[in-house]
Motif scaffolding. Structure first.
Motif, PDB file in Angstrom:
ATOM      1  N   HIS A 169       0.833  -1.212   0.000  1.00  0.00           N
ATOM      2  CA  HIS A 169       0.000   0.000   0.000  1.00  0.00           C
ATOM      3  C   HIS A 169       0.862   1.254   0.000  1.00  0.00           C
ATOM      4  CE1 HIS A 169      -3.870  -1.851   0.480  1.00  0.00           C
ATOM      5  NE2 HIS A 169      -3.511  -2.495   1.556  1.00  0.00           N
ATOM      6  N   TRP A 170       1.807   1.340  -0.939  1.00  0.00           N
ATOM      7  CA  TRP A 170       2.740   2.486  -0.894  1.00  0.00           C
ATOM      8  C   TRP A 170       2.025   3.816  -1.060  1.00  0.00           C
ATOM      9  CZ3 TRP A 170       3.153   5.690  -5.102  1.00  0.00           C
ATOM     10  CH2 TRP A 170       2.642   5.200  -6.317  1.00  0.00           C
ATOM     11  N   LYS A 171       0.901   3.813  -1.793  1.00  0.00           N
ATOM     12  CA  LYS A 171       0.188   5.081  -2.014  1.00  0.00           C
ATOM     13  C   LYS A 171      -0.326   5.649  -0.696  1.00  0.00           C
ATOM     14  CE  LYS A 171      -1.667   4.073  -6.580  1.00  0.00           C
ATOM     15  NZ  LYS A 171      -2.885   3.612  -7.247  1.00  0.00           N
ATOM     16  N   ILE A 172      -0.802   4.758   0.182  1.00  0.00           N
ATOM     17  CA  ILE A 172      -1.324   5.211   1.481  1.00  0.00           C
ATOM     18  C   ILE A 172      -0.169   5.613   2.396  1.00  0.00           C
ATOM     19  CG2 ILE A 172      -2.676   4.524   3.515  1.00  0.00           C
ATOM     20  CD1 ILE A 172      -4.019   2.388   1.863  1.00  0.00           C
ATOM     21  N   ALA A 173       0.984   4.936   2.222  1.00  0.00           N
ATOM     22  CA  ALA A 173       2.079   5.095   3.178  1.00  0.00           C
ATOM     23  C   ALA A 173       2.898   6.375   3.007  1.00  0.00           C
ATOM     24  CB  ALA A 173       2.992   3.878   3.094  1.00  0.00           C
ATOM     25  N   VAL A 174       2.899   6.941   1.798  1.00  0.00           N
ATOM     26  CA  VAL A 174       3.810   8.057   1.514  1.00  0.00           C
ATOM     27  C   VAL A 174       3.600   9.228   2.489  1.00  0.00           C
ATOM     28  CG1 VAL A 174       4.403   9.827  -0.191  1.00  0.00           C
ATOM     29  CG2 VAL A 174       4.123   7.460  -0.913  1.00  0.00           C
ATOM     30  N   VAL A 175       2.358   9.675   2.628  1.00  0.00           N
ATOM     31  CA  VAL A 175       2.097  10.873   3.463  1.00  0.00           C
ATOM     32  C   VAL A 175       2.453  10.638   4.944  1.00  0.00           C
ATOM     33  CG1 VAL A 175       0.298  12.449   4.286  1.00  0.00           C
ATOM     34  CG2 VAL A 175       0.394  11.814   1.877  1.00  0.00           C
ATOM     35  N   PRO A 176       1.925   9.567   5.595  1.00  0.00           N
ATOM     36  CA  PRO A 176       2.297   9.404   7.017  1.00  0.00           C
ATOM     37  C   PRO A 176       3.797   9.220   7.229  1.00  0.00           C
ATOM     38  CG  PRO A 176       1.074   7.486   6.224  1.00  0.00           C
ATOM     39  CD  PRO A 176       0.958   8.537   5.176  1.00  0.00           C
ATOM     40  N   MET A 177       4.463   8.530   6.281  1.00  0.00           N
ATOM     41  CA  MET A 177       5.911   8.334   6.441  1.00  0.00           C
ATOM     42  C   MET A 177       6.647   9.665   6.356  1.00  0.00           C
ATOM     43  SD  MET A 177       7.072   4.829   4.634  1.00  0.00           S
ATOM     44  CE  MET A 177       8.760   5.344   4.661  1.00  0.00           C
ATOM     45  N   ALA A 178       6.284  10.470   5.353  1.00  0.00           N
ATOM     46  CA  ALA A 178       6.945  11.778   5.187  1.00  0.00           C
ATOM     47  C   ALA A 178       6.695  12.643   6.422  1.00  0.00           C
ATOM     48  CB  ALA A 178       6.412  12.462   3.932  1.00  0.00           C
ATOM     49  N   LEU A 179       5.472  12.577   6.931  1.00  0.00           N
ATOM     50  CA  LEU A 179       5.102  13.396   8.085  1.00  0.00           C
ATOM     51  C   LEU A 179       5.863  12.973   9.352  1.00  0.00           C
ATOM     52  CD1 LEU A 179       2.820  15.534   7.809  1.00  0.00           C
ATOM     53  CD2 LEU A 179       1.496  14.089   9.333  1.00  0.00           C
ATOM     54  N   MET A 180       5.929  11.668   9.575  1.00  0.00           N
ATOM     55  CA  MET A 180       6.620  11.155  10.771  1.00  0.00           C
ATOM     56  C   MET A 180       8.115  11.440  10.672  1.00  0.00           C
ATOM     57  SD  MET A 180       4.700   9.950  13.100  1.00  0.00           S
ATOM     58  CE  MET A 180       3.230  10.890  12.853  1.00  0.00           C
ATOM     59  N   LEU A 181       8.657  11.264   9.469  1.00  0.00           N
ATOM     60  CA  LEU A 181      10.079  11.529   9.255  1.00  0.00           C
ATOM     61  C   LEU A 181      10.388  12.995   9.580  1.00  0.00           C
ATOM     62  CD1 LEU A 181      12.740  10.365   8.179  1.00  0.00           C
ATOM     63  CD2 LEU A 181      12.068  11.050   5.896  1.00  0.00           C
ATOM     64  N   THR A 182       9.566  13.902   9.058  1.00  0.00           N
ATOM     65  CA  THR A 182       9.774  15.335   9.292  1.00  0.00           C
ATOM     66  C   THR A 182       9.677  15.641  10.790  1.00  0.00           C
ATOM     67  OG1 THR A 182       8.604  15.658   7.223  1.00  0.00           O
ATOM     68  CG2 THR A 182       9.008  17.627   8.526  1.00  0.00           C
ATOM     69  N   LEU A 183       8.670  15.051  11.423  1.00  0.00           N
ATOM     70  CA  LEU A 183       8.437  15.294  12.850  1.00  0.00           C
ATOM     71  C   LEU A 183       9.654  14.882  13.694  1.00  0.00           C
ATOM     72  CD1 LEU A 183       5.849  16.388  14.061  1.00  0.00           C
ATOM     73  CD2 LEU A 183       5.187  14.076  14.666  1.00  0.00           C
ATOM     74  N   PHE A 184      10.190  13.689  13.401  1.00  0.00           N
ATOM     75  CA  PHE A 184      11.330  13.194  14.190  1.00  0.00           C
ATOM     76  C   PHE A 184      12.623  13.934  13.851  1.00  0.00           C
ATOM     77  CE2 PHE A 184       8.552   9.530  14.990  1.00  0.00           C
ATOM     78  CZ  PHE A 184       8.722   9.428  16.361  1.00  0.00           C
ATOM     79  N   LEU A 185      12.711  14.457  12.620  1.00  0.00           N
ATOM     80  CA  LEU A 185      13.903  15.237  12.278  1.00  0.00           C
ATOM     81  C   LEU A 185      13.868  16.586  12.994  1.00  0.00           C
ATOM     82  CD1 LEU A 185      14.359  14.517   8.451  1.00  0.00           C
ATOM     83  CD2 LEU A 185      15.709  13.644  10.362  1.00  0.00           C
ATOM     84  N   ILE A 186      12.677  17.169  13.090  1.00  0.00           N
ATOM     85  CA  ILE A 186      12.550  18.470  13.766  1.00  0.00           C
ATOM     86  C   ILE A 186      12.668  18.296  15.287  1.00  0.00           C
ATOM     87  CG2 ILE A 186      10.979  20.419  14.206  1.00  0.00           C
ATOM     88  CD1 ILE A 186       9.772  19.876  11.428  1.00  0.00           C
ATOM     89  N   ARG A 187      11.977  17.293  15.817  1.00  0.00           N
ATOM     90  CA  ARG A 187      11.959  17.043  17.258  1.00  0.00           C
ATOM     91  C   ARG A 187      12.413  15.622  17.594  1.00  0.00           C
ATOM     92  NH1 ARG A 187       8.738  20.047  21.070  1.00  0.00           N
ATOM     93  NH2 ARG A 187       9.437  22.171  20.718  1.00  0.00           N
ATOM     94  N   PRO A 188      13.731  15.353  17.625  1.00  0.00           N
ATOM     95  CA  PRO A 188      14.196  13.986  17.896  1.00  0.00           C
ATOM     96  C   PRO A 188      13.718  13.449  19.253  1.00  0.00           C
ATOM     97  CG  PRO A 188      16.004  15.383  17.148  1.00  0.00           C
ATOM     98  CD  PRO A 188      14.841  16.285  17.378  1.00  0.00           C
ATOM     99  N   SER A 189      13.482  14.372  20.203  1.00  0.00           N
ATOM    100  CA  SER A 189      13.086  13.915  21.550  1.00  0.00           C
ATOM    101  C   SER A 189      11.716  13.243  21.550  1.00  0.00           C
ATOM    102  CB  SER A 189      13.064  15.110  22.509  1.00  0.00           C
ATOM    103  OG  SER A 189      12.137  16.063  22.034  1.00  0.00           O
ATOM    104  N   LEU A 190      10.965  13.374  20.448  1.00  0.00           N
ATOM    105  CA  LEU A 190       9.642  12.740  20.384  1.00  0.00           C
ATOM    106  C   LEU A 190       9.715  11.216  20.422  1.00  0.00           C
ATOM    107  CD1 LEU A 190       7.724  14.910  17.787  1.00  0.00           C
ATOM    108  CD2 LEU A 190       7.135  14.585  20.171  1.00  0.00           C
ATOM    109  N   SER A 191      10.927  10.663  20.225  1.00  0.00           N
ATOM    110  CA  SER A 191      11.024   9.197  20.244  1.00  0.00           C
ATOM    111  C   SER A 191      10.612   8.622  21.591  1.00  0.00           C
ATOM    112  CB  SER A 191      12.435   8.739  19.877  1.00  0.00           C
ATOM    113  OG  SER A 191      13.371   9.370  20.702  1.00  0.00           O
ATOM    114  N   SER A 192      10.660   9.444  22.649  1.00  0.00           N
ATOM    115  CA  SER A 192      10.214   8.935  23.951  1.00  0.00           C
ATOM    116  C   SER A 192       8.689   8.939  24.056  1.00  0.00           C
ATOM    117  CB  SER A 192      10.831   9.768  25.083  1.00  0.00           C
ATOM    118  OG  SER A 192      10.431  11.107  24.922  1.00  0.00           O
TER     119      SER A 192
END
Lengths: 218, 241
Positions: A169-192
């Motif tokens: 389901h790559w079509k469904i996955a693109v947006v959440p993956m890009a969003l999560m990636l951006t979120l963790f790059l901006i705020r690495p501390s969110l991993s907790s």
């Protein structure tokens, strides 16, 4: 018409869950009675104030997210046996995918339950053997050589799972993956706070899927 | 009564809980297996599910054992043994114990000496994590019925909805893998490990589809996971994590 299994699974699940909760709560009570000591109630209150607001929220979110994924038998068992995110949920997903059983179908339900039950039994046995052989195993398991392997359990687990599910389901996955990636790059501390982010990502994924589905793109 | 975090009676109390949950797992396994046969699921698939799930569990279970070892310095073996065998996960248990230790300024590399503190920690660890299990106890039946109705109304959307939940979870973890890259090359180690795991899974997929090695299906996940964990060892030594 519902099968005997479908009829009974909720009763078995609820009774065993209620008994398990009573047993979990009985541990501190039994220790208290045996050593004739009460817990320090102010300490309990302070400790709970520190962890309960987050854990109760995370627990509720996990139940609402993982409950439907695992099916009834899997959910009743999985929530008692714990270690959901890094073990029971991936084990159930992997098993349903290989068996080509749809989640939330009766086939998916039994396959998920089998996977979670086996996973739980194996974990219990490994912990028992690990405890019995603790003195021998401790230097090996805690060795500097093996440390990187155990520090990377989650990337090793989700790398493989990603290929299976995202390829489908790559079509469904693109947006959440890009969003999560951006979120963790901006705020690495969110991993907790990963458990809090899973439902956020799930809701976004469902929205994306709904839009694509309505446009006949899936 | 002299208290010790490794007192033999604590093993008995923890053992009772673990034996109950083990019995529950065996009960559900047998019932689900019986129903799987009734549903016409082949014995090969059932056997494969059992073997594959067992193999898949080994590496995370050893990681849990490591968690038990680290908590045992503070709480002895019985309590972490019980908490990590059932209900809990290290991500919950460690902070719960640490929060009480912090209040009392107790070092976590020394055993708890006072039984009242030990019992207080056990209460915090137990009550602090009960919400999920209570929701499943009271609302799982309703949630499942609602999902079933939705699926009956539109089967294709029901299936996509479930897959979306999985993808949402996987996307979160894939994002998290990148959270350390600001540390420099060593922060990329989890990313390389994830990519290696994906590559191994892709190779397994090719072997299964192109060369019809269907027996590999149940081992693909353990192979990619353990292979990637093993890969992390030379990689870390080379990069210097």
């Amino acid at each position: 018409m519902k099968s005997f299994y479908e009829e009974k699974i909720h009763r078995w699940g609820r009774v065993s869950l209620a008994l398990a909760i009573l047993l979990f709560l009985s541990y501190p009570v039994l220790v208290s009675v045996y050593f004739k000591t009460l817990p320090d109630f102010s300490l309990v209150l302070q400790g709970l104030l520190a962890v309960a607001p987050v854990y109760w929220t995370v627990g509720a979110i996990e139940a609402l997210t993982f409950g439907p994924m695992l099916g009834s038998g899997g959910a009743y068992l999985g929530f008692v046996t714990g270690n959901l995110t890094a073990m029971k949920v991936p084990a159930a997903l992997r098993a349903m995918q290989i068996a080509k059983a749809e989640p939330n179908s009766e086939e998916g339900e039994v396959i998920s339950t089998i996977a979670i039950a086996v996973s739980s039994i194996v974990t219990t046995l490994i912990l028992v053997f690990g405890m019995l052989l603790l003195n021998t195993l401790r230097p090996v398991l805690e060795s500097a050589t093996l440390a990187p392997a155990f520090a990377n359990v989650l990337p090793a687990l989700f790398g493989g799972l990603a290929v299976v599910f995202l390829a489908k389901h790559w079509k469904i996955a693109v947006v959440p993956m890009a969003l999560m990636l951006t979120l963790f790059l901006i705020r690495p501390s969110l991993s907790s706070a990963i458990s809090l982010l899973i439902p956020v990502s799930a809701v976004i994924t469902i929205l994306v899927a709904r839009i694509l589905y309505k446009k006949n793109k899936l | 009564m002299n208290f010790s975090v490794n007192h033999s009676i604590l093993y008995v109390f923890a053992g009772i809980v673990i034996v109950f949950v083990l019995g529950q797992s065996i009960f559900f396994l047998l019932k689900a297996r019986k129903r799987a046969v009734e549903l016409g699921i082949s014995k090969k698939i059932i056997r494969g599910t059992i073997t594959g799930s067992a193999l898949f569990t080994v590496a995370p279970a050893i990681a849990i054992l490591l968690g038990l070892i680290s908590l045992s310095r503070f709480l002895g073996i019985p309590l972490p043994w019980m908490r990590l065998s059932v209900l809990g996960a290290l991500t919950y248990e460690l902070p719960a114990a640490a929060s009480v230790a912090k209040i009392l300024n107790l070092p976590m590399d020394q055993s708890v000496a006072a039984p009242s503190v030990y019992i207080s920690i056990a209460v915090v660890m137990t009550v602090g994590i009960l919400s999920g299990i209570l929701i499943i106890l009271f609302f799982q039946k309703k949630m499942q019925a609602r999902l079933k109705r939705m699926k009956e109304k539109d089967a294709k959307w029901g299936s996509i909805l479930m897959d979306s939940l999985f993808i949402g979870m996987i996307a979160t973890f894939l994002g998290m893998v990148f959270s350390d890259i600001h540390l420099g090359l060593s922060g990329w180690i989890p990313v390389f490990v994830m990519l290696f795991s994906s590559a191994l899974m892709a190779v397994c997929g090719l072997l299964i589809k192109k060369w019809k090695m269907t027996w590999l299906e149940n081992y693909a996940m353990p192979v990619s996971m353990l292979g990637a964990m093993a890969f992390a060892i030379p990689l870390t030594s080379w990069i210097g994590g």
